[in-house]
Design a protein around this motif. Sequence first.
Motif, PDB file in Angstrom:
ATOM      1  N   THR A 173       0.819  -1.220   0.000  1.00  0.00           N
ATOM      2  CA  THR A 173       0.000   0.000   0.000  1.00  0.00           C
ATOM      3  C   THR A 173       0.849   1.265   0.000  1.00  0.00           C
ATOM      4  OG1 THR A 173      -0.167  -0.169   2.414  1.00  0.00           O
ATOM      5  CG2 THR A 173      -1.995  -1.060   1.119  1.00  0.00           C
ATOM      6  N   TYR A 174       2.080   1.182   0.515  1.00  0.00           N
ATOM      7  CA  TYR A 174       2.927   2.375   0.497  1.00  0.00           C
ATOM      8  C   TYR A 174       3.271   2.793  -0.933  1.00  0.00           C
ATOM      9  CZ  TYR A 174       7.100  -0.471  -0.514  1.00  0.00           C
ATOM     10  OH  TYR A 174       8.020  -1.301  -1.099  1.00  0.00           O
ATOM     11  N   HIS A 175       3.158   1.873  -1.909  1.00  0.00           N
ATOM     12  CA  HIS A 175       3.402   2.216  -3.309  1.00  0.00           C
ATOM     13  C   HIS A 175       2.548   3.411  -3.733  1.00  0.00           C
ATOM     14  CE1 HIS A 175       4.740  -2.142  -4.611  1.00  0.00           C
ATOM     15  NE2 HIS A 175       5.319  -1.751  -3.491  1.00  0.00           N
ATOM     16  N   VAL A 176       1.284   3.374  -3.341  1.00  0.00           N
ATOM     17  CA  VAL A 176       0.331   4.388  -3.794  1.00  0.00           C
ATOM     18  C   VAL A 176       0.696   5.759  -3.217  1.00  0.00           C
ATOM     19  CG1 VAL A 176      -2.101   5.020  -3.936  1.00  0.00           C
ATOM     20  CG2 VAL A 176      -1.447   2.605  -3.974  1.00  0.00           C
ATOM     21  N   ALA A 177       1.203   5.777  -1.981  1.00  0.00           N
ATOM     22  CA  ALA A 177       1.588   7.046  -1.366  1.00  0.00           C
ATOM     23  C   ALA A 177       2.693   7.730  -2.171  1.00  0.00           C
ATOM     24  CB  ALA A 177       2.041   6.817   0.075  1.00  0.00           C
ATOM     25  N   TYR A 178       3.639   6.960  -2.677  1.00  0.00           N
ATOM     26  CA  TYR A 178       4.703   7.533  -3.501  1.00  0.00           C
ATOM     27  C   TYR A 178       4.147   8.073  -4.817  1.00  0.00           C
ATOM     28  CZ  TYR A 178       8.562   5.900  -0.542  1.00  0.00           C
ATOM     29  OH  TYR A 178       9.446   5.715   0.502  1.00  0.00           O
ATOM     30  N   ALA A 179       3.236   7.327  -5.422  1.00  0.00           N
ATOM     31  CA  ALA A 179       2.622   7.786  -6.672  1.00  0.00           C
ATOM     32  C   ALA A 179       1.833   9.068  -6.441  1.00  0.00           C
ATOM     33  CB  ALA A 179       1.714   6.698  -7.244  1.00  0.00           C
ATOM     34  N   GLN A 180       1.142   9.157  -5.316  1.00  0.00           N
ATOM     35  CA  GLN A 180       0.389  10.366  -4.977  1.00  0.00           C
ATOM     36  C   GLN A 180       1.318  11.575  -4.863  1.00  0.00           C
ATOM     37  OE1 GLN A 180      -1.915  10.349  -1.225  1.00  0.00           O
ATOM     38  NE2 GLN A 180      -1.004  12.374  -0.886  1.00  0.00           N
ATOM     39  N   LYS A 181       2.438  11.399  -4.187  1.00  0.00           N
ATOM     40  CA  LYS A 181       3.367  12.511  -4.001  1.00  0.00           C
ATOM     41  C   LYS A 181       3.953  12.962  -5.336  1.00  0.00           C
ATOM     42  CE  LYS A 181       4.488  11.248   0.747  1.00  0.00           C
ATOM     43  NZ  LYS A 181       3.422  10.223   0.871  1.00  0.00           N
ATOM     44  N   ALA A 182       4.228  12.022  -6.219  1.00  0.00           N
ATOM     45  CA  ALA A 182       4.726  12.387  -7.550  1.00  0.00           C
ATOM     46  C   ALA A 182       3.669  13.177  -8.318  1.00  0.00           C
ATOM     47  CB  ALA A 182       5.119  11.126  -8.315  1.00  0.00           C
ATOM     48  N   PHE A 183       2.413  12.804  -8.138  1.00  0.00           N
ATOM     49  CA  PHE A 183       1.311  13.529  -8.780  1.00  0.00           C
ATOM     50  C   PHE A 183       1.221  14.957  -8.225  1.00  0.00           C
ATOM     51  CE2 PHE A 183      -3.051  14.709  -9.679  1.00  0.00           C
ATOM     52  CZ  PHE A 183      -3.290  14.131 -10.926  1.00  0.00           C
ATOM     53  N   GLN A 184       1.404  15.096  -6.932  1.00  0.00           N
ATOM     54  CA  GLN A 184       1.387  16.430  -6.321  1.00  0.00           C
ATOM     55  C   GLN A 184       2.542  17.285  -6.841  1.00  0.00           C
ATOM     56  OE1 GLN A 184       1.174  14.648  -2.319  1.00  0.00           O
ATOM     57  NE2 GLN A 184      -0.509  16.074  -1.893  1.00  0.00           N
ATOM     58  N   ASP A 185       3.707  16.679  -6.998  1.00  0.00           N
ATOM     59  CA  ASP A 185       4.837  17.398  -7.605  1.00  0.00           C
ATOM     60  C   ASP A 185       4.471  17.914  -8.992  1.00  0.00           C
ATOM     61  OD1 ASP A 185       6.354  16.783  -5.422  1.00  0.00           O
ATOM     62  OD2 ASP A 185       7.745  15.454  -6.455  1.00  0.00           O
ATOM     63  N   LEU A 186       3.847  17.052  -9.780  1.00  0.00           N
ATOM     64  CA  LEU A 186       3.504  17.418 -11.155  1.00  0.00           C
ATOM     65  C   LEU A 186       2.584  18.636 -11.196  1.00  0.00           C
ATOM     66  CD1 LEU A 186       3.629  16.818 -14.184  1.00  0.00           C
ATOM     67  CD2 LEU A 186       1.742  15.196 -13.866  1.00  0.00           C
ATOM     68  N   SER A 187       1.663  18.708 -10.269  1.00  0.00           N
ATOM     69  CA  SER A 187       0.778  19.870 -10.204  1.00  0.00           C
ATOM     70  C   SER A 187       1.578  21.149 -10.011  1.00  0.00           C
ATOM     71  CB  SER A 187      -0.240  19.700  -9.069  1.00  0.00           C
ATOM     72  OG  SER A 187      -1.051  20.847  -8.935  1.00  0.00           O
ATOM     73  N   ILE A 188       2.632  21.094  -9.216  1.00  0.00           N
ATOM     74  CA  ILE A 188       3.479  22.267  -8.993  1.00  0.00           C
ATOM     75  C   ILE A 188       4.188  22.667 -10.283  1.00  0.00           C
ATOM     76  CG2 ILE A 188       5.497  23.142  -7.746  1.00  0.00           C
ATOM     77  CD1 ILE A 188       4.687  21.417  -5.399  1.00  0.00           C
ATOM     78  N   TYR A 189       4.639  21.675 -11.029  1.00  0.00           N
ATOM     79  CA  TYR A 189       5.311  21.986 -12.296  1.00  0.00           C
ATOM     80  C   TYR A 189       4.338  22.635 -13.281  1.00  0.00           C
ATOM     81  CZ  TYR A 189       8.593  18.623 -10.298  1.00  0.00           C
ATOM     82  OH  TYR A 189       9.452  17.951  -9.457  1.00  0.00           O
ATOM     83  N   TYR A 190       3.123  22.130 -13.329  1.00  0.00           N
ATOM     84  CA  TYR A 190       2.109  22.739 -14.194  1.00  0.00           C
ATOM     85  C   TYR A 190       1.852  24.194 -13.792  1.00  0.00           C
ATOM     86  CZ  TYR A 190       0.646  18.264 -16.302  1.00  0.00           C
ATOM     87  OH  TYR A 190       0.582  17.090 -17.004  1.00  0.00           O
ATOM     88  N   LEU A 191       1.713  24.402 -12.486  1.00  0.00           N
ATOM     89  CA  LEU A 191       1.437  25.764 -12.020  1.00  0.00           C
ATOM     90  C   LEU A 191       2.596  26.703 -12.349  1.00  0.00           C
ATOM     91  CD1 LEU A 191      -0.358  27.785 -10.538  1.00  0.00           C
ATOM     92  CD2 LEU A 191       0.712  27.040  -8.390  1.00  0.00           C
TER      93      LEU A 191
END
Length: 613
Positions: free
Chosen positions: A426-444
Amino acid sequence: MVVTLKPTTVILLSSHCFSSAISIGGSYTSRLALPASPRPRFPHVQALPVTKATTSYNDEHEATDRNNHVASGAAAAPKTLSRYEPSIWGDYFLDYEPKPLQRSEKWMSARADQLKEDVDMLFKSCSCTMERIILLDSVQRLGIDHHFKKQVDIALNQIFEDEFSSFSLHQVALRFGLLRRHGLWVSPVYHADVFNKFKNEDGSFRTDITNDPKGLLYLYNAAHLLVHGETSLEEAISFARHHLELMRETLKSPLAEQVKRALRVPLSRTLKRVETLHYISEYKHEERHNPTLLELAKLDFNLLQHVHLKELKYLTRWWHDFYTCVGLNYARDRLVEGYIWCYAVYHEKEFALSRIFLTKQLMLISLMDDTYDAHATIEECRQLNAAIQRWDESATSILPDYLKRFYTELMRVFKDATREVTICDTYHVAYAQKAFQDLSIYYLQEVEWLNQNHKPCFKDHLRLSAMSIGSPTLCVGLMVGMGDLVTRETFEWAASYPKVAIACGKIARLMDDMAAFKGGKAKGDMASSIECYMVEHRVTSEVAIYKILSLLEDEWKTLNQAPFDHHTHLPVLQRIINFANSMPLFYREKDAYTFSMHLKDTVDSLFVEPIPM
């Protein structure tokens, strides 16, 4: 600057892992909270306070919310005509029934098992190095190597350790390429000695090898596995390409087709399954072809095609419901095309769960990309990013109405994934979530630059846009559900965005920019890398494109270097390389994800048409 994010620790449940499998249409019932994510720092973006993540949706909300979204009358996205063509597939795979095969699926599976035993005996009966090399090359190019992982590893070690001497350019290049693809280093000194057999005293290649088109083809493909500083392999590429181009019109089939494909895209940079289809049709013309290998390859492809069709049916239904629910009618509707990207990463049956979740991540990224780039105001972009960093259901209160559904469903997708992976993963998903949050910052950050009319230098532009293309994000997300092949250490490594992930992003970005520049922009986003380079260096588009092509070659070299620098992460590196190798299919001529008609024949061959037995 590149953001390096240290994920928060996830507490694992004290439980035995259960089998990681996907049940199409079903779901697991575990309820696992996704921890709050620390806010990564990025220049020019003001951080908002991080609030504690909610532990879970209420079961009642979860059961009824999705069904009530459309009927509730909540505000959808403003009525905006999409810039993009509608999906050419629609609900095609929802209703598609595979064409009847010559035999039943049960018979095919049983026959395939018999043939696997025969192939196992072929590995055991190899009497010399060259036999092993030819068998291993055939098994891999026919796409059946995933059934023989142990045998492949043993054969590779034997090939690497055995004394080998040959004056056949084809054989020498085949061995060199085979070992390098698997992260077994053939040192510069060693390969220089070997290829010196085919050179004059001044270091130039002998003219007599130009009479060996097959040898030149294998030299050309093997040399593309070069790393930084290997000028001798750069010379080999130029030499082989020149002579292959001269003789391409005089070659016979199937060598003529193989040379044509390689000159278009070298073998080491192709999408494996597309090349597998070509080779299955050509293999019977090989001088030493084995009917057992060919029959197994055809059976295996058709059996896997049924697996992929079931996934496409499930995903089409999921995407139809999701796309309708969130109501973002301005965004690209490209589920099938997104699935191809994930299929390129891993096509094997055992990675069904990973493939499905990666497809969902990619579609979420596509929606978020179109929202930031093509629709939302600057203030709405800031609000969306703030909500994504909070990752809390209550953050919907800061969003415009038309983005509330997207945000709620975004969190639901990640939450559902924690149920579908095994408890110990289940910790796999937490890492994927954080990478997704990073991507939002790059878009912004891109939107902020555009809003401020900021003209970044080429270096800064590429540093950011290689991240905002989404590939480094998916290099983390693709590991979810891969079980024992990945560890927490592997996720820590991938979440730091190592050079190989950045190289994957740069390859995607530069190829995308070249395709967009040639075909005209599809989106009103910031200037491309080509335009930045032209302005900064005051050069023509031809000069800029030449520079981009040179930079691309550097990134392919970085990709080739990775298996030697990070051999312990080889199972993941091979998937990242597979991902990078999908980029020429999508971007070589035009942005085929956006202009998806360019992929129709590929979709037909991979998923619609079975191979005749």
